[in-house]
Design a protein around this motif. Structure first.
Motif, short mmCIF file in Angstrom:
data_model
loop_
_atom_site.label_atom_id
_atom_site.label_comp_id
_atom_site.label_asym_id
_atom_site.label_seq_id
_atom_site.Cartn_x
_atom_site.Cartn_y
_atom_site.Cartn_z
N LYS A 176 6.90 -10.57 5.62
CA LYS A 176 7.65 -9.48 6.25
C LYS A 176 6.66 -8.52 6.90
CE LYS A 176 11.66 -6.64 5.50
NZ LYS A 176 12.29 -7.08 6.70
N ARG A 177 7.11 -7.94 8.00
CA ARG A 177 6.34 -6.88 8.66
C ARG A 177 7.16 -5.61 8.65
NH1 ARG A 177 3.54 -8.85 14.16
NH2 ARG A 177 3.00 -6.64 14.09
N ASN A 178 6.49 -4.49 8.50
CA ASN A 178 7.11 -3.17 8.56
C ASN A 178 8.28 -3.03 7.57
OD1 ASN A 178 6.33 -3.90 11.71
ND2 ASN A 178 5.48 -2.03 10.91
N PHE A 179 7.97 -3.31 6.30
CA PHE A 179 8.97 -3.12 5.24
C PHE A 179 9.12 -1.63 4.98
CE2 PHE A 179 9.79 -2.31 0.73
CZ PHE A 179 11.04 -2.90 0.61
N HIS A 180 10.33 -1.12 5.17
CA HIS A 180 10.61 0.30 4.97
C HIS A 180 11.30 0.52 3.63
CE1 HIS A 180 9.61 1.69 9.04
NE2 HIS A 180 10.00 0.47 9.40
N ILE A 226 5.38 -0.44 4.43
CA ILE A 226 4.26 -1.36 4.22
C ILE A 226 4.13 -2.15 5.51
CG2 ILE A 226 3.38 -3.31 2.90
CD1 ILE A 226 5.05 -2.24 0.52
N ASP A 227 2.92 -2.19 6.07
CA ASP A 227 2.72 -2.84 7.37
C ASP A 227 3.00 -4.34 7.31
OD1 ASP A 227 1.98 -0.44 8.61
OD2 ASP A 227 -0.12 -0.70 8.02
N ILE A 273 2.40 2.43 -2.81
CA ILE A 273 2.72 1.97 -4.17
C ILE A 273 4.21 2.12 -4.45
CG2 ILE A 273 2.39 2.50 -6.62
CD1 ILE A 273 -0.57 3.12 -5.83
N LYS A 274 4.81 3.22 -4.03
CA LYS A 274 6.26 3.39 -4.23
C LYS A 274 7.05 2.33 -3.46
CE LYS A 274 6.30 8.31 -5.32
NZ LYS A 274 6.37 8.17 -6.73
N CYS A 275 6.60 1.98 -2.27
CA CYS A 275 7.26 0.93 -1.50
C CYS A 275 7.07 -0.43 -2.17
CB CYS A 275 6.72 0.89 -0.07
SG CYS A 275 7.37 2.21 0.98
N ILE A 276 5.89 -0.68 -2.73
CA ILE A 276 5.65 -1.92 -3.45
C ILE A 276 6.61 -2.01 -4.64
CG2 ILE A 276 4.02 -3.15 -4.95
CD1 ILE A 276 1.78 -2.13 -3.04
N GLU A 277 6.74 -0.92 -5.38
CA GLU A 277 7.67 -0.90 -6.52
C GLU A 277 9.09 -1.20 -6.06
OE1 GLU A 277 6.84 3.00 -8.04
OE2 GLU A 277 5.13 2.29 -9.23
N TYR A 297 9.95 -2.93 -3.37
CA TYR A 297 10.02 -4.32 -2.94
C TYR A 297 10.09 -5.26 -4.13
CZ TYR A 297 9.08 -8.65 -0.46
OH TYR A 297 9.17 -9.92 0.04
N ILE A 298 9.21 -5.06 -5.12
CA ILE A 298 9.18 -6.03 -6.22
C ILE A 298 10.34 -5.84 -7.19
CG2 ILE A 298 6.71 -6.48 -6.07
CD1 ILE A 298 6.23 -4.67 -8.42
#
Length: 114
Positions: free
Chosen positions: A30-34, A40-41, A79-83, A85-86
């Motif tokens: 994925k690109r540009n996950f909001h 996340i780029d 990190i908040k975006c990673i959380e 996403y996962i």
């Protein structure tokens, strides 16, 4: 959609980073996950590892080195975006990488320590 010059340059640096990662055998997910607090780029897979990639670039040094534009606050948002996403995509192994594009030169920093 109308893009500003800054957004176009950012997209160009992300395109360069994707081409580079693909050449290394990464698979772009994925690109540009909001998420609620940021973006996340690039999200990619490297072997068995899910990789979250922040891209910074510059075509000149007029505004300093692009690596210097990665702040602690930006990393906290990532990190908040990673959380986010996962929480809806299970994975066992994750990593944060930085790809710095300086003109035609690419620096890849794997496994950024926070």
């Amino acid at each position: 959609m109308i893009y500003t010059l800054c957004e176009l340059k950012g997209r160009e640096f992300e395109d360069t980073a994707c081409e580079y990662l693909l050449s290394l055998g990464y698979r772009i997910v994925k690109r540009n996950f909001h998420c609620r607090v940021g973006e996340i780029d690039i999200i990619a897979i490297d072997g068995e590892t899910l990789v979250f990639v922040e891209v910074k670039g510059s075509s000149s040094n007029n505004f300093g080195d692009p690596a210097e534009r990665i702040s602690k606050r930006k990393m906290e948002r990532i990190i908040k975006c990673i959380e986010s996403y996962i929480s809806s995509n299970t994975t066992e192994s994750i990593r944060i990488d930085l790809v710095i594009v300086r003109g035609k030169d690419i620096e890849h920093i794997k496994g950024v320590e926070l």
